[in-house]
Scaffold this active site. Structure first.
Site, PDB file in Angstrom:
ATOM      1  N   LYS A  86      -2.919  95.138 -28.248  1.00 20.52           N
ATOM      2  CA  LYS A  86      -3.531  96.428 -28.356  1.00 20.52           C
ATOM      3  C   LYS A  86      -3.073  97.242 -27.241  1.00 20.52           C
ATOM      4  O   LYS A  86      -2.604  96.795 -26.131  1.00 20.52           O
ATOM      5  CB  LYS A  86      -5.006  96.451 -28.704  1.00 20.52           C
TER       6      LYS A  86
ATOM      7  N   ASN B  38     -10.548  94.912 -26.398  1.00 17.97           N
ATOM      8  CA  ASN B  38     -10.405  93.611 -26.291  1.00 17.97           C
ATOM      9  C   ASN B  38      -8.917  93.031 -26.452  1.00 17.97           C
ATOM     10  O   ASN B  38      -8.767  92.065 -26.766  1.00 17.97           O
ATOM     11  CB  ASN B  38     -11.322  92.703 -27.334  1.00 17.97           C
TER      12      ASN B  38
ATOM     13  N   HIS C 231      -5.318  91.755 -31.288  1.00 14.18           N
ATOM     14  CA  HIS C 231      -5.643  91.504 -32.680  1.00 14.18           C
ATOM     15  C   HIS C 231      -5.333  90.364 -33.193  1.00 14.18           C
ATOM     16  O   HIS C 231      -4.032  89.968 -32.816  1.00 14.18           O
ATOM     17  CB  HIS C 231      -5.394  92.874 -33.387  1.00 14.18           C
TER      18      HIS C 231
ATOM     19  N   TYR D 162      -7.544  99.010 -40.675  1.00  9.86           N
ATOM     20  CA  TYR D 162      -8.850  98.521 -40.222  1.00  9.86           C
ATOM     21  C   TYR D 162      -9.698  99.052 -41.410  1.00  9.86           C
ATOM     22  O   TYR D 162     -10.850  99.599 -41.176  1.00  9.86           O
ATOM     23  CB  TYR D 162      -9.551  99.298 -38.958  1.00  9.86           C
TER      24      TYR D 162
ATOM     25  N   GLU E 203      -1.412  92.475 -43.803  1.00  5.54           N
ATOM     26  CA  GLU E 203      -1.036  93.209 -42.426  1.00  5.54           C
ATOM     27  C   GLU E 203       0.296  92.904 -42.201  1.00  5.54           C
ATOM     28  O   GLU E 203       1.254  93.800 -41.549  1.00  5.54           O
ATOM     29  CB  GLU E 203      -1.998  92.484 -41.354  1.00  5.54           C
TER      30      GLU E 203
END
Ligand code: ADP
Length: 169
Positions: free
Chosen positions: A29, A132, A135, A69, A146
């Protein structure tokens, strides 16, 4: 002739099964890229024995992220999540190998870094659920979705040299 076709079908299925090419989508990310953790994350997947099939740095669009998402759309943190993911480039990758999805998730740790064991990526590098760093697909089905979303051009499909990898992995 039917027998021969059957034999061909069975042998091609078992050939692909024997490759154990389960695939997962892993994405560093924006905070992970900003903090220079791309190499560290790649290293962990390489060390573990997974095979890299695709790798790209890109600044995602809002539309792409909302699709990625989509199942979280109703969550109160959704707008903040999209804003966070739009804050800089991400590095998307496809890794393949035995149990890639489940093991990839184990390597990442829990969604909340504070609940992640030391030794996991999130457990070693972050403390905020909203930052965080990485992913990982949560099922084989979402991994394939994805991969199609982020790599519409397709990904590599090659076999590693078994004589080089068998002894190590
Ligand atoms: P994971 O990324 O572990 O699969 P989810 O799919 O549940 O977790 O959530 C997607 C992402 O949304 C998380 O990785 C995290 O960046 C963010 N997120 C999840 N829960 C929260 C929360 N309570 N507050 C802020 N951000 C969150």
């Amino acid at each position: 002739r039917i027998c021969l076709l059957g034999l061909l079908f069975v042998s091609s299925v078992s050939f692909f099964t024997s490759l154990n090419m389960e695939r997962t989508y892993i994405m560093v990310k924006p905070d992970g890229v900003e903090r220079g953790l791309v190499g560290e994350i790649i290293k962990r997947f390489e060390n573990r024995g997974y095979q890299l099939l695709a790798l790209q740095l890109l600044t995602p669009t809002k539309e792409h992220l909302e699709q990625h998402y989509a199942d979280l759309k109703a969550k109160p943190f959704f707008p903040g999540l999209i804003q966070y993911m739009l804050s800089g480039p991400v590095v998307g990758m496809v890794w393949a190998g035995k149990d890639a999805v489940k093991t990839g998730r184990k390597m990442l740790g829990e969604t909340n870094p504070l609940a992640s064991a030391p030794g996991t990526i999130r457990g070693d590098y972050c403390i905020e659920v909203g930052r965080n760093i990485c992913h990982g697909s949560d099922s084989v089905e979402s991994a394939e979705k994805e991969i199609a979303l982020w790599f519409p051009q397709g990904v590599a499909d090659y076999q590693r040299n078994k004589s080089l990898t068998q002894l190590i992995y």
